[in-house]
Motif scaffolding. Structure first.
Motif, PDB file in Angstrom:
ATOM      1  N   THR A  75      15.484 -25.023 -30.894  1.00 31.76           N
ATOM      2  CA  THR A  75      16.325 -26.175 -30.559  1.00 31.76           C
ATOM      3  C   THR A  75      17.738 -25.891 -31.089  1.00 31.76           C
ATOM      4  OG1 THR A  75      15.862 -27.315 -32.623  1.00 31.76           O
ATOM      5  CG2 THR A  75      14.382 -27.784 -30.782  1.00 31.76           C
ATOM      6  N   PRO A  76      18.724 -26.532 -30.494  1.00 38.94           N
ATOM      7  CA  PRO A  76      20.092 -26.299 -30.977  1.00 38.94           C
ATOM      8  C   PRO A  76      20.270 -26.636 -32.454  1.00 38.94           C
ATOM      9  CG  PRO A  76      20.138 -27.340 -28.830  1.00 38.94           C
ATOM     10  CD  PRO A  76      18.697 -27.340 -29.264  1.00 38.94           C
ATOM     11  N   GLU A  77      19.601 -27.687 -32.923  1.00 37.17           N
ATOM     12  CA  GLU A  77      19.743 -28.042 -34.354  1.00 37.17           C
ATOM     13  C   GLU A  77      19.244 -26.910 -35.237  1.00 37.17           C
ATOM     14  OE1 GLU A  77      18.392 -30.198 -32.236  1.00 37.17           O
ATOM     15  OE2 GLU A  77      19.387 -32.140 -32.457  1.00 37.17           O
ATOM     16  N   ALA A  78      18.106 -26.338 -34.845  1.00 40.03           N
ATOM     17  CA  ALA A  78      17.522 -25.256 -35.642  1.00 40.03           C
ATOM     18  C   ALA A  78      18.490 -24.085 -35.722  1.00 40.03           C
ATOM     19  CB  ALA A  78      16.198 -24.815 -35.041  1.00 40.03           C
ATOM     20  N   MET A  79      19.121 -23.782 -34.599  1.00 41.03           N
ATOM     21  CA  MET A  79      20.040 -22.636 -34.592  1.00 41.03           C
ATOM     22  C   MET A  79      21.315 -22.941 -35.385  1.00 41.03           C
ATOM     23  SD  MET A  79      21.513 -20.298 -31.531  1.00 41.03           S
ATOM     24  CE  MET A  79      19.987 -19.906 -30.745  1.00 41.03           C
ATOM     25  N   LEU A  80      21.809 -24.154 -35.248  1.00 37.36           N
ATOM     26  CA  LEU A  80      23.025 -24.525 -35.985  1.00 37.36           C
ATOM     27  C   LEU A  80      22.775 -24.480 -37.489  1.00 37.36           C
ATOM     28  CD1 LEU A  80      25.954 -25.563 -35.765  1.00 37.36           C
ATOM     29  CD2 LEU A  80      25.044 -27.878 -35.801  1.00 37.36           C
TER      30      LEU A  80
END
Lengths: 389, 320
Positions: B122-127
């Motif tokens: 997910t984008p949050e995980a990557m950020l």
């Protein structure tokens, strides 16, 4: 004390303990759950924000402290089920990253949301109900993170599966043809200009497509993946990448690189261009001002020291920046000097791109709280709405 | 310093960076990196594993003597004392098998967190990942990792094929582990063995593969496969036959051996029958205690050092 059977029992006990710990560990993690960071938008008299729970809410612009409607409505509580039961609409729509698209059909304003699950839904802004004539389900067949591009009639929806498809904004009809099949996820929003669609993916490619036919006009390989949204500035396509570089491509000459600038960390926030200056912020929170024509650094501000994803905004002569830690900064756009900073006590996670509304800046937190920033003088940060209040 | 911070700084963050570097080294394949990591973990913990396997083998060697003690002493306290004495005499640590399993727990939990973060599904995980990376260009520029491996998306839930692989691997491991346990049919231990034989593979196959990222299932499957190989090499397969994996009622199953059905019968009794036992399954089932006497002729009173050389291969011979 031990006896002959205890050896096996101990092994089993150890296995059970391991299972219990693993279950505990599994329950602890939540980073893989899509939460979303859709930016707020205005549609007619309404302000529409994402709530972080798979729903959006509409507020009258004149009274943003009170919810006018929420879509979808709170699901009715059902009994516990071992297999979890059927997903509610909110669970299905969980993870709203794409900024809602505002359009007007038959004199009625609607917002079209593209959810992480791939569902595209049109909501009537006046009623907060699914828009008339919109199909019950329009699914593009992959997670959606990127905000769709919109040409006034069609949405160009890019997916986690690397595809780009179009959806008719009036009827919800999904085109059978796939405009692009990229090798990797597309998280960066496609950018549309003069019939050309610019699409960057996580496989480190950026392409210019004919928006009507999908024919690739040019294809450039980058040194880093692009997750943040690109910005068009004259002939330049400014692309923030995960290898800490801002790449300026000349979109008129087959995407040839004009210049690049390396920062201290990944670039995820969309670059802001104003008066020949590019403002960018790295995920570490370091702000840079660059010359648009040459890519030369004018100044740098490293006082933020917090994860940052929200695009900077220039309003009333102040460059405003919000962080994941909830602090809002006001900088002098000419020198990068800090003018003010405010941190609400509840430390809201401000990852969504901001909205400029009525000479103020509107931020929404991950939880759906709404903040208004008035940048002039010493700056004022107010919480207009607290979810659950 | 809070325990969470220590955990992050000392284990999770280094592992995140190590996995990303490994992935970049392994031709930008995260799946290959997980397989390499599994092998590496197994190499690092090999001394512990070897101790466990030796303990397991020693316990098996002691089984006849332990069974004698069980038979001879009815008083639980005296029985325990004699059992401990036996362990001491033969230098066996009954807790020897716990070490590697306990070591695996923090590794697995850290790997679980690492996979969820590094894979950035997910984008949050990557950020969030950006704040956990060391300032090393080789690592920072490796993101995002490719999540495709052998037709699987490692960030999504595991496939049925992977679940079946993990199930079979764990079933075989459990089966080999309990193949020579001297338990009385119907006893609590025998029931426990039987239950674990099915519960663990089903639980891991279902929960860890089908409900968590496939990357974790890949690690678990590879680790189990290595475990089975090591057990096979250092302890022996016991009375386990590969033919047992083929269901009896399938047309091609019957040709593998009338064997298959015969093995299944002996397997069930082998939980009851000790190594070297030559009795039929029925005999074992009906005369569980008697068979202890006839086993190899060795016992505590013989002055023998125990049936040490009895390996799995030897044990299978009489059944042929």
């Amino acid at each position: 004390m031990f006896h002959v059977k205890h050896h096996g029992l101990r092994r089993h006990i150890a296995m059970f303990a391991m299972v219990a710990l693993l279950l505990f560990a599994a329950g602890c993690g939540s980073v893989s759950v899509p939460e979303g960071w859709a930016a707020p938008v205005t549609a007619g008299d309404f302000l529409v924000v994402g709530n972080g729970d798979g729903s959006i809410s509409g507020f009258r612009r004149s009274n943003p402290a009170s919810v006018a409607w929420t879509f979808p409505k709170e699901p009715e509580k059902s009994g516990w089920s071992f297999f979890g039961g059927a997903k509610s609409e909110r669970e299905t729509y969980l993870g709203l990253y794409a900024t809602p698209i505002v359009t007007n059909v038959g004199g009625r304003d609607r917002v079209i949301i593209a959810t992480y699950s791939g569902e595209i839904i049109a909501v009537d802004v006046q009623t907060g109900q699914r828009a008339d004539g919109w199909p019950q389900s329009v699914n593009v067949g992959g997670h959606v993170v990127a905000t769709p591009a919109f040409d006034g009639k069609r949405l160009f929806v890019a997916t986690h599966s690397g595809t780009v498809r179009t959806v008719d904004a009036t009827t919800g009809e999904l085109s059978p043809a796939v405009l692009l099949r990229a090798a990797e996820r597309i998280w960066s929003s496609p950018t549309l200009d003069a019939g050309t669609l610019y699409v960057a993916d996580l496989a480190k490619h950026v392409r210019a497509l004919d928006a009507a036919t999908g024919q690739v006009r040019w294809d450039r390989t980058l040194t880093g993946a692009a997750t943040g949204d690109a910005t068009l500035a004259g002939d330049l396509l400014l692309l923030p990448t995960l290898d800490s570089r801002l790449i300026a491509l000349d979109r008129r000459t087959d995407g040839a690189e004009r210049w690049q600038f390396t920062t201290d960390n990944w670039l995820w926030a969309q670059p802001l261009v104003a008066d020949g200056v590019v403002y960018i912020v790295s995920t570490s929170g370091t702000v840079y001002a660059l010359d648009l024509a040459t890519g030369q650094q004018r100044w740098k501000f490293g006082g933020v020291q917090s994860e940052t994803r929200a695009t900077p905004v220039l309003l009333a002569g102040t460059l405003v920046l919000a962080t994941d830690g909830g602090t809002v900064f006001g900088l002098d756009p000419a020198t990068g000097t800090e003018r003010w900073r405010h941190q609400p006590t509840e430390k809201p996670r401000l990852l969504a791109a901001p909205l400029v509304m009525d000479s103020t800046i509107v931020y929404t937190s991950k939880l759906g709280d709404i903040y208004r920033v008035t940048p002039k003088d010493q700056g004022v940060v107010e919480r207009l709405f607290q979810k659950g209040s | 310093m809070p325990i969470g911070l220590i955990w992050q700084t000392a284990l999770e963050t280094p592992l995140i960076n190590f996995m990303i570097a490994l992935s970049r080294t392994a031709f930008d394949s995260y799946g290959l990196a997980i397989l390499l990591f599994t092998v590496l973990t197994r190499v690092v913990t090999f001394p512990l594993t070897l101790r466990t396997l030796h303990a397991m083998k020693s316990m098996q060697v002691l089984q006849p003597l332990l069974a004698e003690v069980q038979k001879k002493y009815t008083d639980p306290r005296r029985r325990s004392e004699e059992t401990m004495k036996l362990y001491k005499e033969h230098g066996v640590n009954p807790l020897g098998c716990l070490g590697p399993q306990l070591v695996q727990i923090p590794i697995f939990i850290a790997l679980y967190a690492t996979i969820r973060l590094t894979i950035g599904s997910t984008p949050e995980a990557m950020l969030y990942l950006s704040s956990r990376l060391y300032d090393i260009e080789y690592i920072r520029h490796a993101i995002p990792l490719s999540t495709s491996f052998l037709g699987m998306d490692l960030a999504e839930n595991g496939s049925m094929g992977l679940a079946a692989f993990v199930f079979v691997g764990m079933w075989v491991q459990q089966r080999i582990s309990t193949s020579r346990a001297s338990t009385t049919p119907g006893s609590q231990q025998a029931q426990m063995n039987q239950m674990m034989q099915w519960f663990m593979p089903i639980f891991f196959g279902w929960f860890f593969v089908l409900t968590l990222p496939a990357a974790l299932g890949l690690y678990w499957g590879a680790s189990t496969a290595i475990g089975v190989i090591l057990q096979w090499i250092f302890v022996g397969p016991g009375d386990f036959h590969v033919g047992e994996l083929i269901p009896r009622n399938l047309p091609w199953g019957s040709s593998t051996a009338g064997g298959t059905s015969a093995v299944s019968t002996t397997r069930r009794t082998s939980n009851a029958a000790p190594r070297g036992g030559t009795e039929s399954g029925d005999d074992d089932a009906n005369h569980g205690s008697e068979r202890e006497d006839s086993r190899g002729g060795s016992g505590p009173g013989t002055g023998s050092t125990g049936p040490g050389p009895r390996t799995g291969r030897r044990r299978r011979n009489p059944r042929r």
